[in-house]
Motif scaffolding. Structure first.
Motif, mmCIF file in Angstrom:
data_model
loop_
_atom_site.group_PDB
_atom_site.id
_atom_site.type_symbol
_atom_site.label_atom_id
_atom_site.label_comp_id
_atom_site.label_asym_id
_atom_site.label_seq_id
_atom_site.Cartn_x
_atom_site.Cartn_y
_atom_site.Cartn_z
ATOM 1 N N UNK A 1 0.786 -1.328 -0.044
ATOM 2 C CA UNK A 1 0.032 -0.134 0.202
ATOM 3 C C UNK A 1 0.770 1.259 0.040
ATOM 4 N N UNK A 2 1.870 1.251 0.663
ATOM 5 C CA UNK A 2 2.763 2.195 0.745
ATOM 6 C C UNK A 2 3.503 2.457 -0.495
ATOM 7 N N UNK A 3 4.004 1.736 -1.288
ATOM 8 C CA UNK A 3 4.584 1.724 -2.681
ATOM 9 C C UNK A 3 3.411 2.461 -3.477
ATOM 10 N N UNK A 4 2.279 1.919 -3.447
ATOM 11 C CA UNK A 4 1.079 2.285 -4.289
ATOM 12 C C UNK A 4 0.831 3.916 -3.916
ATOM 13 N N UNK A 5 0.870 4.149 -2.978
ATOM 14 C CA UNK A 5 0.696 5.724 -2.460
ATOM 15 C C UNK A 5 1.780 6.501 -2.821
ATOM 16 N N UNK A 6 3.071 5.968 -2.695
ATOM 17 C CA UNK A 6 4.432 6.836 -3.100
ATOM 18 C C UNK A 6 4.516 6.790 -4.670
#
Length: 677
Positions: A606-611
């Motif tokens: 999820x963090x990669x998707x957000x970044x």
């Protein structure tokens, strides 16, 4: 900087490479630092006005010539350059003798710290005597101008002396990293047709002696179907007191040879284009690739870059580059650059965690190191161990920090500045290669407003650009291939014994341009960001994604200390993102069971998707204790790709710890609760 062979036929197009990470943080130099800086803003314009004359000025100011040169650059034989060709000089004289002649003989050249704790400080006058003795000893063993000498040693004072003794004789040295196998050593000896090998009984690594001479004996032993070795003598440094096999008439103790030698030696004055060294690059398959560097241009560029990129003040600075001499960083920024500039530096034989994880910071406190040059891998490892460890030591002597080896992700850059540099030291993130000889792209401390994660701009006198598939420069904000557009003094003069391979490897992708093999992008300011090797750019559902940028996104999460990303074949998307992460110490147990591992994976996806965006979400994330690294600290993504694609793991002999791959393979094949959308 990279040591791997560029792909001459990159697949696909980088024209659509996403401009994913956006960095707004900037750290201009303090007025106090700028006021005393060696580098000046006007150097860029001066070099652009007349690049050859800019380098001629540096050659005259930073290098001492026996016969002054009258011609600067001959590019008529492109892609082989000739710099300062009618001048004569000697590299060892420039590194040692001239400082003694100028009254600096009492200045410490090297503070040596052995892994077991033995120490030795050697002045320039003492270094001069040692190098002269070693040159006479080599000459007594039949080494003459043009002969090749292979050096297979730990990081010792004797290693530096051996390199300089070869240079003094005009005998090109080929240093082979002490972690390489007998087979790797054998192929390099054979390719260079070396007449002498300089080695040691062993060295110390992680608290124990590690043998070296047995590998030399195996490398030069007769083998059925092979031609007879060209090696006539093996010169052996006594370091660990291990028992070694001995061949009378061939093997000679270093200490005995030097004791018998005179302390005076007249240097061999060679032409500027005389070969100085051959260095074989790692990570290639097939016949080893010997990168050839010559004398005058190489010395000019490493002296200039060392002085200006690190803002060296030789009267007061203590400099420490943590690289081994088996890599080009050790050649250019442990031996030749620092010694040409009369620097005082630290040599440390061992690893950063022996006998404890604060060893590096302990040495910085002990020697009052003011300039530190190390690799992002080491920085991320120290992040993983926690900032309380460097916090136990006085690091206030540090005033410039450097990074080399691969792109440094912004969060590691910020940690380096904050924890090691106390939020005040400039950081120089340097891009260059074995092939370029010296630093090519880097901030200049005192001039550049540094940007976390970006190598930023070519140095004065260097012409680099980012181009698309048709060799057109990309606009700011665009991505493509990093190329060098004009010759530079320290450039390789070819691949030893194979000019056609040199042309094919570096000059065939874009006509008239040196292709570095790296992907890159320009941000909105025109600063250059390195994206890693072209073959580390993935094609996921038609989107070109950089492994470096996804790794940076992962490491920007609070729980991640280090990450490596590879592209694995996928029937649906072409390639899928697979990530391997090391968690920071206090979070290491979060993935100890299946439920915890699934939570960590989903949190990071999820963090990669957000970044970056949903397209960059890793298909699978595996939490590991270690990553497969060579002894020089490079992550071997090739092996991770083997695991991710469920293939037999390839050659892992150059890993610092080959058992790491077994643990990773077992972990990846375990059931995963990760969502694979």
């Amino acid at each position: 900087m990279t040591d791997t062979q560029p792909s001459t036929e990159p697949s696909g197009s980088t024209a659509s490479l996403e401009n994913l990470l956006h960095e707004t943080r900037s750290f201009p130099p303090s007025p106090e630092f700028a006021a005393q800086a060696n580098a000046q803003p006007g150097s860029y314009e001066e070099a652009r006005a007349n690049r050859p004359e800019f380098w001629a000025k540096q050659a005259r100011e930073l290098v001492t010539w026996k016969t002054p040169f009258t011609e600067t650059l001959d590019w008529s034989g492109a892609p082989v350059a000739r710099w300062f060709a009618d001048g004569t000089l000697n590299a060892a004289y420039n590194a040692v003798d001239r400082h003694v002649e100028n009254g600096l003989g009492d200045r410490v050249a090297l503070h040596f710290e052995g892994e077991p704790g033995d120490t030795r400080s050697i002045t320039y006058a003492e270094l001069q005597r040692e190098v002269a003795r070693a040159a006479n000893a080599l000459a007594a063993l039949g080494v003459t101008v043009g002969d090749r000498v292979v050096i297979y040693l730990p990081l010792l004072v004797e290693s530096v002396v051996a390199m300089l003794a070869c240079a003094r004789l005009g005998a090109p040295h080929s240093v082979v990293f002490g972690g390489f196998s007998a087979d790797a050593l054998r192929s390099r000896i054979a390719d260079a047709e070396a007449t002498l090998v300089i080695t040691a009984d062993g060295g110390y690594r992680r608290g124990a002696p590690s043998a070296l001479k047995p590998a030399v004996d195996e490398a030069i032993a007769p083998r059925e179907g092979d031609s007879e070795t060209t090696v006539r003598h093996v010169l052996v440094v006594r370091r660990t007191e291990q028992e070694v096999a001995w061949t009378e008439g061939r093997d000679v103790w270093w200490h005995e040879a030097l004791e018998a030698a005179d302390t005076f030696h007249e240097p061999a004055w060679v032409e500027a284009e005389h070969p100085l060294f051959i260095l074989y690059t790692s990570g290639t398959t097939g016949k080893p690739k010997g990168i050839l560097h010559t004398t005058g241009g190489y010395l000019t560029q490493v002296a200039y870059t060392h002085k200006n990129v690190f803002d060296l003040k030789p009267e007061t600075d203590v400099y420490w580059c943590t690289a081994d001499i088996g890599w080009v960083t050790g050649h250019s920024y442990v031996v030749y650059g620092p010694l040409l500039n009369g620097a005082t530096q630290v040599l440390y034989e061992g690893t950063p965690d022996t006998p404890h994880r604060g060893r590096w910071w302990e040495l910085i406190e002990k020697y009052k190191v003011s300039i530190l040059y190390t690799a992002p891998t080491a920085i991320r490892t120290c992040m993983k161990w926690g900032e309380d460890i460097p916090g136990q030591f006085d690091l206030s002597s540090l005033r410039v920090l450097g990074s080399v080896g691969e792109p440094i992700n912004p969060e590691a850059w910020m940690w380096y500045r904050r924890v090691i540099g106390a939020d005040r030291t400039p950081i120089v993130d340097t891009w260059w290669q074995t092939e370029t000889g010296g630093i090519m792209i880097s901030p200049l401390p005192g001039v550049t407003a540094a940007k976390p994660g970006s190598a930023q701009v070519p140095l004065p006198g260097i012409a680099a650009d980012v181009v698309d598939d048709e060799a057109n420069p990309v606009p700011d904000g665009g991505g493509g291939y990093l190329v060098l557009t004009e010759p530079w003094p320290a450039m390789l003069r070819g691949i030893w014994g194979d000019l056609e391979r040199y042309k094919e490897t570096y000059w065939s992708r874009f006509e008239g341009l040196y292709f570095a093999g790296d992907g890159a992008k320009k941000d909105e300011d025109g600063d250059i960001w390195l994206l890693g090797r072209v073959d580390d750019v993935m094609n996921v559902s038609g989107h070109r994604l950089s492994t470096t940028e996804i790794e940076s996104a992962l490491v920007s999460h609070d729980i991640v200390a280090e990450a490596a990303v590879v592209g694995a074949n996928d029937e649906t998307t072409g390639q899928a993102v697979v990530a391997f992460v090391i968690l920071r110490g206090e979070h290491a147990n979060r993935a100890s069971d299946a439920e915890g591992a699934a939570q960590v994976q989903e949190e990071l996806r999820s963090h990669v998707a957000k970044e970056i965006g949903p397209i960059a979400k890793p298909r699978k994330i595996l939490v590991v204790a270690e990553l497969p690294k060579t002894r020089s600290g490079k992550i071997m993504r090739r092996l991770l790709r083997d695991v991710a694609e469920n293939r037999a793991v390839g050659d892992a002999t150059t890993l610092a710890d080959s058992s790491v791959m077994d643990l990773i393979s077992a972990g990846l094949n375990a059931p995963s609760a990760a969502n694979e959308d």
